[in-house]
Design an enzyme around this catalytic site. Structure first.
Site, PDB file in Angstrom:
ATOM      1  N   TYR A  69       0.817  -1.211   0.000  1.00 37.02           N
ATOM      2  CA  TYR A  69       0.000   0.000   0.000  1.00 37.02           C
ATOM      3  C   TYR A  69       0.855   1.268   0.000  1.00 37.02           C
ATOM      4  CZ  TYR A  69      -4.174  -2.809   0.942  1.00 37.02           C
ATOM      5  OH  TYR A  69      -5.210  -3.707   0.853  1.00 37.02           O
ATOM      6  N   GLY A  83     -12.181  -7.848  -3.531  1.00 39.38           N
ATOM      7  CA  GLY A  83     -13.473  -8.117  -2.915  1.00 39.38           C
ATOM      8  C   GLY A  83     -13.854  -9.566  -3.085  1.00 39.38           C
ATOM      9  N   THR A 153     -23.022  -1.395 -20.785  1.00 38.97           N
ATOM     10  CA  THR A 153     -23.169  -0.650 -22.035  1.00 38.97           C
ATOM     11  C   THR A 153     -22.478  -1.379 -23.183  1.00 38.97           C
ATOM     12  OG1 THR A 153     -23.445   1.486 -20.925  1.00 38.97           O
ATOM     13  CG2 THR A 153     -22.595   1.531 -23.181  1.00 38.97           C
ATOM     14  N   HIS A 179     -25.296  -0.756 -11.767  1.00 42.80           N
ATOM     15  CA  HIS A 179     -24.662  -1.912 -12.406  1.00 42.80           C
ATOM     16  C   HIS A 179     -25.254  -3.137 -11.725  1.00 42.80           C
ATOM     17  CE1 HIS A 179     -21.852  -4.705 -14.073  1.00 42.80           C
ATOM     18  NE2 HIS A 179     -21.237  -4.930 -12.932  1.00 42.80           N
TER      19      HIS A 179
END
Length: 323
Positions: A69, A83, A153, A179
């Protein structure tokens, strides 16, 4: 940000299927001279960096390495794909509690590093996590962008291109809203070669039911792919590359993204999918698509869905942190 002119640095946080696909797309396009990969599974980031550097002789010189980081301190762009993955039968909104918790552990060390570039968020549910990134980081809204409806899209343009026998690049049509399951196709403003899509559909005998079926297939395409191969990653990885390119090359490109609403579409204090101008400063401005009355209601309903999940998710996270 390096002292060397035109040297750009990107840090990827999350080296799963989406993250590694994005890293590969960036290497293929030769975008950014320095690319850092950060993940809790350190050994994977080392392996991916070693694998990706072997592509550079065929594309463009690039320093690709496993990092921490702290490497964010001089980065131009931090891309968050980390995630829990979406499982078969699970909606993106089901992921909210797990991934809000993961996100909260990522943002503090990134911000503490001294990072002052642009955040691009792709972890799901992306509209919720983009808002949380803006809220937790304290960054200006222009410097926090979500991948939003970029992939949806693209899926719509692919489907319409097949239906009307034109290249998807020649289709100017957008999915708007979340989304996810409340997204919708903005057919009323869609065009092919400047001609309204609805007019072309009428001339070619394509019914409103068929257009609704296309919209539904776009909405469910992720679930179809997940059921067949376990995850989606090539499409979204490429979409992230395109947004990154617009930022790093200061393109002023109009792209479908997740953007903060400040009165557009009658919405406030929420991130949601819309066309927007993307450049080196991040989100330059939202382009509010003209909508029919029915589409306006769909946009409002989508925002209502997102706000409820966002509020519930943030409250649950606050309760967990207070314990």
């Amino acid at each position: 940000m390096s002292n060397i002119q035109n040297h750009q640095k990107v840090v990827l946080v999350g080296d799963g299927a989406v993250g590694s696909s994005y890293a590969f797309a960036m290497a293929e396009e030769g975008i950014a001279e320095e690319f850092v990969i950060v993940d809790v599974v350190k050994v994977r980031t080392v392996g991916d960096a070693l694998d990706l550097e072997d592509a550079t002789p065929f594309t463009a010189p690039k320093n690709i390495y496993s990092g921490e980081y702290s490497d964010c301190k001089d980065a131009d762009l931090v891309v968050i794909t980390a995630g829990a993955p979406q499982k078969p039968g699970e909606t993106r909104l089901d992921l909210v509690n797990k991934n809000l918790n993961i996100l909260s552990t990522i943002l503090k060390p990134v911000v503490d590093s001294g990072f002052d570039g642009i955040f691009l968020v792709a972890a799901n549910p992306v509209d919720i996590l983009t808002y949380a990134t803006w809220k937790f980081s304290g960054f200006p809204k222009e410097k926090v962008i979500g991948s939003g409806i970029s992939l949806d899209t693209a899926r719509l343009r692919v489907a319409l291109g097949k239906k009307f026998n034109v290249s998807p690049e020649s289709v100017d049509a957008y999915i708007l809203g979340e989304h996810g399951d409340s997204e919708f196709a903005a057919y009323s403003s869609a065009t092919i070669g400047t001609k309204p899509l609805l007019e072309i559909a009428k001339e070619e005998g394509v019914s409103t039911d068929e257009l609704a079926e296309i919209e539904d297939s776009v909405r469910n395409k992720a679930y179809e792919i997940i059921n067949k191969k376990g995850a989606t990653f090539y499409g979204v990885g490429t979409a992230l590359m395109r947004i990154s390119k617009a930022i790093l090359r200061d393109e002023n490109a109009v792209l479908p993204v997740g953007a903060y609403m400040d009165g557009e579409y009658g919405l406030n204090d929420i991130y949601i999918g819309t066309p927007a101008v993307i450049n080196g400063q991040g989100l330059n401005r939202v382009i509010e698509a003209p909508l029919s009355d029915d589409e306006k209601k769909k946009m409002t309903d989508s925002a209502t869905t997102l706000k409820k999940v966002l509020t519930d998710g943030l409250n649950a996270l606050a309760e967990k942190q207070d314990k």
